[in-house]
Design a protein around this motif. Structure first.
Motif, PDB file in Angstrom:
ATOM      1  N   ILE A 131       0.860  -1.189   0.000  1.00 40.12           N
ATOM      2  CA  ILE A 131       0.000   0.000   0.000  1.00 40.12           C
ATOM      3  C   ILE A 131       0.895   1.237   0.000  1.00 40.12           C
ATOM      4  O   ILE A 131       1.792   1.348   0.832  1.00 40.12           O
ATOM      5  N   LEU A 132       0.650   2.123  -0.937  1.00 31.49           N
ATOM      6  CA  LEU A 132       1.436   3.358  -1.023  1.00 31.49           C
ATOM      7  C   LEU A 132       0.585   4.548  -0.604  1.00 31.49           C
ATOM      8  O   LEU A 132      -0.523   4.734  -1.097  1.00 31.49           O
ATOM      9  N   VAL A 133       1.114   5.339   0.338  1.00 33.16           N
ATOM     10  CA  VAL A 133       0.427   6.558   0.768  1.00 33.16           C
ATOM     11  C   VAL A 133       1.210   7.758   0.234  1.00 33.16           C
ATOM     12  O   VAL A 133       2.369   7.954   0.585  1.00 33.16           O
ATOM     13  N   ALA A 134       0.572   8.534  -0.642  1.00 29.31           N
ATOM     14  CA  ALA A 134       1.208   9.753  -1.147  1.00 29.31           C
ATOM     15  C   ALA A 134       0.388  10.938  -0.651  1.00 29.31           C
ATOM     16  O   ALA A 134      -0.814  10.808  -0.391  1.00 29.31           O
ATOM     17  N   ALA A 135       1.031  12.098  -0.495  1.00 32.28           N
ATOM     18  CA  ALA A 135       0.308  13.242   0.059  1.00 32.28           C
ATOM     19  C   ALA A 135       0.935  14.540  -0.426  1.00 32.28           C
ATOM     20  O   ALA A 135       2.094  14.568  -0.839  1.00 32.28           O
ATOM     21  N   ASP A 136       0.160  15.600  -0.349  1.00 32.53           N
ATOM     22  CA  ASP A 136       0.717  16.906  -0.659  1.00 32.53           C
ATOM     23  C   ASP A 136      -0.066  17.952   0.136  1.00 32.53           C
ATOM     24  O   ASP A 136      -1.229  17.748   0.457  1.00 32.53           O
ATOM     25  N   THR A 137       0.602  19.052   0.454  1.00 31.67           N
ATOM     26  CA  THR A 137      -0.057  20.125   1.207  1.00 31.67           C
ATOM     27  C   THR A 137       0.345  21.464   0.618  1.00 31.67           C
ATOM     28  O   THR A 137       1.514  21.681   0.317  1.00 31.67           O
ATOM     29  N   VAL A 138      -0.640  22.338   0.449  1.00 31.65           N
ATOM     30  CA  VAL A 138      -0.312  23.721   0.098  1.00 31.65           C
ATOM     31  C   VAL A 138      -1.010  24.637   1.092  1.00 31.65           C
ATOM     32  O   VAL A 138      -1.969  24.246   1.758  1.00 31.65           O
ATOM     33  N   VAL A 139      -0.503  25.851   1.181  1.00 31.16           N
ATOM     34  CA  VAL A 139      -1.135  26.861   2.017  1.00 31.16           C
ATOM     35  C   VAL A 139      -1.884  27.810   1.090  1.00 31.16           C
ATOM     36  O   VAL A 139      -1.403  28.147   0.003  1.00 31.16           O
ATOM     37  N   VAL A 140      -3.085  28.201   1.499  1.00 33.62           N
ATOM     38  CA  VAL A 140      -3.865  29.151   0.695  1.00 33.62           C
ATOM     39  C   VAL A 140      -4.043  30.422   1.516  1.00 33.62           C
ATOM     40  O   VAL A 140      -4.476  30.374   2.672  1.00 33.62           O
ATOM     41  N   TYR A 141      -3.659  31.540   0.924  1.00 35.92           N
ATOM     42  CA  TYR A 141      -3.797  32.820   1.603  1.00 35.92           C
ATOM     43  C   TYR A 141      -4.500  33.783   0.650  1.00 35.92           C
ATOM     44  O   TYR A 141      -4.041  34.005  -0.466  1.00 35.92           O
ATOM     45  N   GLU A 142      -5.653  34.296   1.090  1.00 34.44           N
ATOM     46  CA  GLU A 142      -6.466  35.197   0.260  1.00 34.44           C
ATOM     47  C   GLU A 142      -6.650  34.642  -1.157  1.00 34.44           C
ATOM     48  O   GLU A 142      -6.502  35.342  -2.149  1.00 34.44           O
ATOM     49  N   GLY A 143      -6.951  33.351  -1.219  1.00 35.79           N
ATOM     50  CA  GLY A 143      -7.262  32.733  -2.501  1.00 35.79           C
ATOM     51  C   GLY A 143      -6.057  32.290  -3.321  1.00 35.79           C
ATOM     52  O   GLY A 143      -6.208  31.602  -4.322  1.00 35.79           O
ATOM     53  N   ALA A 144      -4.840  32.694  -2.911  1.00 34.13           N
ATOM     54  CA  ALA A 144      -3.662  32.309  -3.686  1.00 34.13           C
ATOM     55  C   ALA A 144      -2.935  31.137  -3.030  1.00 34.13           C
ATOM     56  O   ALA A 144      -2.821  31.070  -1.814  1.00 34.13           O
ATOM     57  N   VAL A 145      -2.449  30.226  -3.877  1.00 36.67           N
ATOM     58  CA  VAL A 145      -1.731  29.051  -3.387  1.00 36.67           C
ATOM     59  C   VAL A 145      -0.288  29.428  -3.060  1.00 36.67           C
ATOM     60  O   VAL A 145       0.374  30.120  -3.822  1.00 36.67           O
ATOM     61  N   ARG A 146       0.172  28.984  -1.909  1.00 40.29           N
ATOM     62  CA  ARG A 146       1.562  29.237  -1.520  1.00 40.29           C
ATOM     63  C   ARG A 146       2.293  27.921  -1.324  1.00 40.29           C
ATOM     64  O   ARG A 146       1.853  27.080  -0.547  1.00 40.29           O
TER      65      ARG A 146
END
Length: 204
Positions: free
Chosen positions: A80-95
């Motif tokens: 089983i492979l677990v992949a993930a990603d996280t971004v921060v959103v500030y005032e609608g823009a992806v950081r």
């Protein structure tokens, strides 16, 4: 009689220390493999779509790497492979990760007395059956004022330079300035526990 060990191998497709810690805290034994992909080459308008696309790209890269080194046919138990990603959103823009110390500083100044959100994806693939399940999770974070000297210390220490949006809420220097977290801290750190647990069960 010993406790029944899970009848599958688990791979965490990430080199993130926070994700390793979360999965370990959940009681899983796992190995890690990281994907060498150009994250900047993947662009989507909505953060939810972006984190899912990034997790898929990571998973695909790891699976092709894995198939080269392992002959899956011989293995009775699925992997089983677990992949993930996280971004921060500030005032609608992806950081994503700050590109410089100046950008990290600006990011943190923006959050002071304001709020940001994290969008995290989890994508779980059963390499034996090809079954894949993925979802995203969103958490809102509200801040008090972040003093300049705290920002200076964080930049000097350097961890924030490797965090999406220059955001680390579990950091001892940052904790006193967190007003409220709407959602789970593990999701902000990159791996929502409840969601990961459920998706692993779904692909088995």
């Amino acid at each position: 009689m010993e406790a029944s060990a899970p009848q599958y191998k688990l791979i965490l497709g990430s080199s993130s220390t926070a994700r390793k810690k979360i999965l370990g805290d959940m009681g899983y034994e796992f190995t890690t493999m990281s994907a060498d992909i150009d994250e900047k080459a993947i662009r989507k308008e909505k953060p939810e779509d972006l984190v899912m696309a990034l997790a898929e790209a990571k998973a695909d890269a790891i699976i092709s790497k894995f198939r080269k080194i392992e002959n899956l046919e011989k293995d009775v138990n699925p992997t089983i492979l677990v992949a993930a990603d996280t971004v921060v959103v500030y005032e609608g823009a992806v950081r994503e990760k700050p590109s410089s110390e100046a950008e990290a500083r600006q990011f943190m100044k923006d959050y002071a007395n304001g709020h940001a959100a994290t969008v995290s994806s989890v994508l779980v693939t059963n390499l034996a059956t090809g079954t894949r399940r993925g979802e995203w999770d969103k958490v809102e974070i509200y801040f008090h004022d972040l003093p300049d000297e705290v920002i200076d210390k964080l930049i000097e220490e350097g961890t924030v330079l490797y965090a999406a949006g220059g955001l680390i809420i579990e950091h001892p220097l940052v904790l006193p300035y967190i007003k409220e977290v709407v959602g789970s801290t593990d999701s902000v750190m990159g791996l929502p526990k409840g969601l990961t647990e459920r998706l692993i069960k779904e692909v088995l």
